[in-house]
Scaffold this active site. Structure first.
Site, PDB file in Angstrom:
ATOM      1  N   PRO A 130       0.992  -1.217   0.065  1.00 54.78           N
ATOM      2  CA  PRO A 130      -0.092   0.045  -0.045  1.00 54.78           C
ATOM      3  C   PRO A 130       0.981   1.130   0.034  1.00 54.78           C
ATOM      4  O   PRO A 130       1.995   1.449   0.768  1.00 54.78           O
ATOM      5  CB  PRO A 130      -0.660  -0.058   1.370  1.00 54.78           C
ATOM      6  CG  PRO A 130      -0.783  -1.446   1.757  1.00 54.78           C
ATOM      7  CD  PRO A 130       0.693  -2.009   1.330  1.00 54.78           C
ATOM      8  N   GLY A 134       3.974   8.619   0.470  1.00 53.25           N
ATOM      9  CA  GLY A 134       5.219   8.109   0.069  1.00 53.25           C
ATOM     10  C   GLY A 134       6.321   8.927   0.850  1.00 53.25           C
ATOM     11  O   GLY A 134       7.588   8.946   0.453  1.00 53.25           O
ATOM     12  N   TYR A 469      14.012  13.465  20.239  1.00 54.90           N
ATOM     13  CA  TYR A 469      14.256  13.357  18.831  1.00 54.90           C
ATOM     14  C   TYR A 469      15.752  13.972  18.370  1.00 54.90           C
ATOM     15  O   TYR A 469      15.932  14.995  18.749  1.00 54.90           O
ATOM     16  CB  TYR A 469      13.312  14.218  18.359  1.00 54.90           C
ATOM     17  CG  TYR A 469      12.851  14.257  16.668  1.00 54.90           C
ATOM     18  CD1 TYR A 469      11.861  13.524  16.398  1.00 54.90           C
ATOM     19  CD2 TYR A 469      13.528  14.741  15.702  1.00 54.90           C
ATOM     20  CE1 TYR A 469      11.420  13.225  14.981  1.00 54.90           C
ATOM     21  CE2 TYR A 469      13.312  14.720  14.404  1.00 54.90           C
ATOM     22  CZ  TYR A 469      12.337  14.140  14.003  1.00 54.90           C
ATOM     23  OH  TYR A 469      11.828  14.028  12.720  1.00 54.90           O
TER      24      TYR A 469
END
Lengths: 548, 548
Positions: A130, A134, A469
């Site tokens: 699937p 992108g 992060y």
């Protein structure tokens, strides 16, 4: 989307209006930006794209389902559907490395067409991957180089509508292919928001968020995607899995929570029922400075444990704070004087400006609520010697947050790597994880013999912990991917060794799969493999992702 | 625990000090409480307990692991470990119906012993049924009547300690066998609470809560058990599944959320790391009256959507409000006059007291926070014409909430059924579910030819919906379980037909398994069956529960 980089053609990062940027980069990784681009943009005509292996009869079957115009086998489409947008993907595509591409891309118009495509593909023992926006950076999209079966990329680009809003319950039924901005625009029109704003927002889809356990920057208020998703429709071989949108249920192991994060392995997500909220009366992101990371983290932790309910909590470490200040546009006149005045004041207070940390805290809701939350948070900030500097930097952050991925292409154009890696851990372990990652990255930079740069922020607070992060950068030597792997692996291993998880919101794919067993234990991987094996005995659904 | 009923010997429900109760029951189901008990308490010596099928060698192996004193095969222990405490269980045990009992009960001292027991049992192809407090009401505990293998009841009663508290993160590592009151006492000692208070609290365990997806009455603030559980240790054949206590992770389908609700089918939960909170500075549950259910639900819905963060939201429908008032102790003097005055006032305002609904809203946190939340909630209540009546009834509810299960035994002693069935649904469907259940129950009472009584409350609010909890009662005719089934089935089917789930927090077991496919779809059951089959190929872990 660009086939070779992030975002749309014609948009990119540039530093001409940011006078501090070039000196910063020079100092951080030794890259001279005034020397211009070192590498040329790749030329599509020089790319060697493996030929499609889809037999003509199979393409005819697919065309019969979705229409000839929605069944494509051209090289450009197949290249666009080969990778996501990880640094590894971008380096490979720029180097013309495409070991295996999807053989055919289909664009079904609705769930019934998805079902027919899935059934036809399974019948033909083809592989189904699937495809949403992108933007994946965990290697969840690429076909395995050794895949001998026909690979179908199932692009959900035509399923982008908000189908229904249950205003009483704040539940919106939305097609899985909806891109962030489209989805929010449709909701906003009726006064609603989903409140999910990951960095990839402009180029990622609802189905992709669900499939990779995404989290947006306002997760403190709206929750991670796992909290936001209430109902699901997933097309599987032979039928649709339907999870009703109930607020909570005691119906055995959560199938909903199995689909969330499944990266295509349990089927194709076609529709999601999500929690939506009325657009807040008031919304603001405020900036604060802390003397150092330790004080800032203590404040964030106290806020998370308190009765305060912010929408955003975020603190950059000293390195990232320096980077943020360096990427700011040149301030002029009064603004410039005010900034200089603030810095002088902080110095007089005994702050070392090289250790100073920039923080953002956001508040949303009714006028009185947002105001009160801010005043409660401010009190905690003051207790930890933080200083509020108003809404200006927060507003800027809010506008620019989706532009960060463009910097990666800017650096690649100049022969340098800039990439990210993120984790989550309990409050008690965050400082340890932070130190361990810096140490591991430094050792890795030394090993590859490159001058490297690491920076980090804490975001996404929970009662028990938060996300850390990290961004890392260095100028490539002779072996770009080998050098990248050395650094990336060192950071991932440091996460685990210091008590964090391998990813807070990027997913597993191929990129993080090697560490999964160390994270969720041998028995955890056994359970997950068993689930995939039983749910997809033929291995037709995005095989070898998450667990091999 | 009593082998024939709820709770400890010597404690039970009595109505001598509740003058309204007997007339209420007479009117509701036609049962004359003054006539005394109709049935005799069962006599253990008359019970026909199937002989243990555990071979001596196997018992010796188990004794070798946990010690002879912790390996028991006596009839009383085996009877206590046969059933949970559902109405079906109590009716059967009182009738001496025991088709299949566990053959041996083991009480391991620690995780290592659990692992040895599990490995020995799997090696011997025995069945393992984990046992916590034994309060399950979904048929999750009983061995299948046709089970030909040896059945081991693995009682976690010796694993009851809080092992460690990470004060920075508010995370407590607790052994799975800890009973509610023990667990809270250990936490309270250091100023913490888990905030999980299901009705079964006094006789249920942490491991049981996790295994059945429990929810406590303060879930609005503390979350369901699925939210509270951060880390897990689960003993499986050959090793321990370890889920790290990270606040959130993107590591594929959530194995944590597979264990939650797994009712023993994925292994034996030995340790849970849970979110704990500092004991609140202030805590209060306030009572309100609404003119009718419609107004009350509208207020609850508005609170759930607003910026208000209560700890409890609950509203009884008119029938349950009548029941609550009838089970109150006789009020005297000033209190009696105040009550009469209130009722007179409401009548003057045009309220029909037969439609009036009692509501509880709780607030917790810092002094200022709790006060402010109350004032915000009060504003919404007033908008929906509700009237606050202070803390008295709420405090009473808070004290008495764990006593409700005793009423079931009281009614059974008198030949009557009183049982519960609960669901959850989006706000937009709650009124429809409520009406559908009343209609379905009424049709069922008619079918069995008994005068029946239904009552209900809404509790556990979420942004998108809430739980609806139904109690139903009738005097048995000639076929107690047949009559019970007719009513229970009608209610469960009504949940699904009107858009609810088969259970919000009681689990699936054998009791709700027939409706699972209609709830989570054929594909959902296929995924779950596949998971169980792959994780436990020999079917040794509590087989045939949740899905057959």
């Amino acid at each position: 989307m660009k086939w070779w980089g992030w975002g749309v053609e014609g948009v990119g990062f540039h530093h001409e209006d940011k006078p501090g940027f070039a000196p910063f980069v020079q100092k951080a990784v030794g890259l001279d930006l005034w020397a211009g681009e070192r590498t040329e943009r790749p030329d599509f005509s020089e790319l060697k794209v493996p030929a499609s292996r889809a037999p003509e009869e199979f393409v005819t079957v697919l065309s019969g389902i979705v229409g000839a115009g929605n069944t494509v086998v051209d090289d450009l489409s197949r290249v666009v559907h080969t990778y996501g947008k990880s640094l590894r993907d971008l380096v490979r595509i720029r180097a013309g490395e495409i070991a295996r591409s999807p053989d055919v891309i289909v664009y079904p118009a609705d769930e019934a067409e998805v079902q027919s495509v899935v059934d036809a593909a399974v019948e033909a023992d083809a592989v189904i991957i699937p495809f949403g926006g992108g933007s994946n950076i965990a290697g969840s999209l690429e076909p395995h180089p050794d895949e001998s079966r026909v690979v179908v990329s199932l692009d959900l680009g035509r399923l982008g509508r908000v189908l229904e809003i249950d205003a009483d319950s704040g539940l919106a039924r939305i097609q899985a292919g909806a891109l962030g901005p489209d989805l929010e625009a449709q909701l906003n029109r009726d006064g609603w928001t989903m409140g999910h704003f990951p960095d990839s927002f402009t180029h990622s889809t609802l189905g992709g968020w669900v499939a990779t356990r995404s989290s947006g920057m306002q997760s403190d208020k709206y929750g991670d995607i796992a909290d936001i998703v209430k109902g699901l429709r997933v097309v599987r071989a032979g039928g649709v899995l339907v999870i009703r949108a109930v607020p909570s249920a005691s119906t055995g192991p959560s199938v909903r929570e199995m689909v969330v994060g499944s990266e295509g392995r349990l089927g194709v997500i076609t529709e999601v029922t999500v929690q939506v909220h009325r657009l807040p009366e008031r919304r603001g992101i405020y900036a604060y400075f802390f003397k150092n990371l330790d004080h800032g983290l203590a404040a964030m932790q106290e806020i998370a444990e308190s009765d305060v309910s912010p929408s955003v909590t975020r603190i950059s470490d000293a390195h990232e704070t320096g980077f943020s200040l360096a990427t700011s546009k040149e301030s002029k006149g009064i603004q410039k004087k005010a900034q200089a005045g603030l810095m002088a004041y902080l110095k007089r207070r005994g702050w070392n400006l090289d250790e100073m940390c920039l923080s953002f805290i956001g508040f949303e809701g009714g006028e009185a609520h947002a105001k009160r939350q801010k005043s409660l948070a401010d009190r905690i900030v003051r207790k930890h010697h933080g200083i509020g500097v108003g809404k200006g930097p927060g507003a800027l952050y809010d506008q620019k947050k989706f532009d960060t991925p463009y910097i990666r292409d800017f650096l690649l154009d100049r022969g340098a790597a800039g990439d990210v890696s993120e984790t989550a851990g309990p409050w008690s372990k965050l400082r340890g994880i932070h130190a361990a990652v810096y140490e591991a990255a430094d050792r890795a930079y030394e090993k590859i013999g490159r001058k490297g740069w690491t920076m980090s922020h804490m975001s996404h607070s929970y009662h028990s912990g938060a996300c850390l992060y990290f961004t890392f950068a260095f100028v490539f030597g002779d072996d770009p991917l080998g050098e990248y792997d050395t650094v990336k692996r060192a950071i991932q291993q440091a996460f685990l060794d210091a008590g964090g998880t391998i990813s807070h919101h990027h997913g597993v794919g191929l990129e993080h799969a090697p560490w999964l067993e160390e994270d969720i234990s041998t028995q955890g991987v056994a359970i997950m493999s068993g689930l995939f094996g039983a749910a997809d005995p033929g291995g037709n659904f995005n095989p070898r992702k998450i667990v091999v």
